[in-house]
Design a protein around this motif. Structure first.
Motif, short mmCIF file in Angstrom:
data_model
loop_
_atom_site.label_atom_id
_atom_site.label_comp_id
_atom_site.label_asym_id
_atom_site.label_seq_id
_atom_site.Cartn_x
_atom_site.Cartn_y
_atom_site.Cartn_z
N ASP A 26 65.80 34.76 3.44
CA ASP A 26 65.98 33.32 3.21
C ASP A 26 64.89 32.48 3.86
OD1 ASP A 26 68.11 33.42 1.54
OD2 ASP A 26 69.62 33.11 3.10
N TRP A 27 64.32 32.94 4.95
CA TRP A 27 63.28 32.17 5.63
C TRP A 27 62.01 32.09 4.79
CZ3 TRP A 27 58.77 34.62 7.12
CH2 TRP A 27 58.79 36.01 7.07
N LEU A 28 61.85 32.99 3.80
CA LEU A 28 60.67 32.94 2.93
C LEU A 28 60.88 32.14 1.66
CD1 LEU A 28 59.23 36.56 3.01
CD2 LEU A 28 58.13 34.50 3.80
N ARG A 29 62.10 31.81 1.32
CA ARG A 29 62.39 31.11 0.06
C ARG A 29 61.63 29.79 -0.12
NH1 ARG A 29 65.01 34.65 -2.31
NH2 ARG A 29 66.96 35.53 -1.60
N PRO A 30 61.47 28.97 0.92
CA PRO A 30 60.72 27.72 0.70
C PRO A 30 59.26 27.96 0.34
CG PRO A 30 61.94 27.62 2.77
CD PRO A 30 62.07 29.01 2.25
N TYR A 31 58.72 29.11 0.70
CA TYR A 31 57.31 29.40 0.43
C TYR A 31 57.10 30.20 -0.85
CZ TYR A 31 57.29 28.16 5.33
OH TYR A 31 57.48 27.51 6.52
N ALA A 32 58.16 30.60 -1.51
CA ALA A 32 58.06 31.45 -2.70
C ALA A 32 57.18 30.85 -3.80
CB ALA A 32 59.45 31.77 -3.24
N PRO A 33 57.32 29.57 -4.16
CA PRO A 33 56.45 29.05 -5.22
C PRO A 33 54.97 29.07 -4.85
CG PRO A 33 58.14 27.42 -4.64
CD PRO A 33 58.29 28.59 -3.72
N TYR A 34 54.66 28.84 -3.59
CA TYR A 34 53.27 28.83 -3.16
C TYR A 34 52.68 30.24 -3.20
CZ TYR A 34 54.89 24.36 -1.44
OH TYR A 34 55.45 23.12 -1.34
N ILE A 35 53.50 31.21 -2.81
CA ILE A 35 53.04 32.60 -2.83
C ILE A 35 52.83 33.06 -4.27
CG2 ILE A 35 53.72 34.98 -2.31
CD1 ILE A 35 55.18 33.85 0.16
N LYS A 36 53.74 32.71 -5.16
CA LYS A 36 53.63 33.13 -6.56
C LYS A 36 52.49 32.43 -7.28
CE LYS A 36 57.54 35.60 -6.90
NZ LYS A 36 57.66 36.93 -7.38
#
Length: 75
Positions: A26-36
């Motif tokens: 869950d701690w990575l969810r806010p960054y998911a769009p940037y990573i993708k």
């Protein structure tokens, strides 16, 4: 090849954790769009750096890119 095998095992464990315990990431969810969204840019930069650097630095570039791929696949 042994290092590549360890990376695949680690990736497998992360994917299983994501499947059975989704709150783990869950701690990575806010960054998911940037990573993708940054996939092709990061890939091209890593490939260019890999071609330009010497042997020792190539391993560092490869390691950083593999870490990024792990994040990309898990998120």
């Amino acid at each position: 090849m042994r290092t590549f095998g360890l990376i695949l095992v680690f990736l497998g464990f992360l994917l299983l954790l994501k499947e059975f315990q989704p709150a783990f990431l869950d701690w990575l969810r806010p960054y998911a769009p940037y990573i993708k969204d940054a996939f092709w840019g990061v890939t091209l930069i890593a490939f260019g750096l890999y071609l330009m650097t010497r042997r020792a630095a190539r391993r560092v570039v490869l390691l950083l890119y593999l870490i990024y791929l792990l994040l990309y696949l898990v998120v």
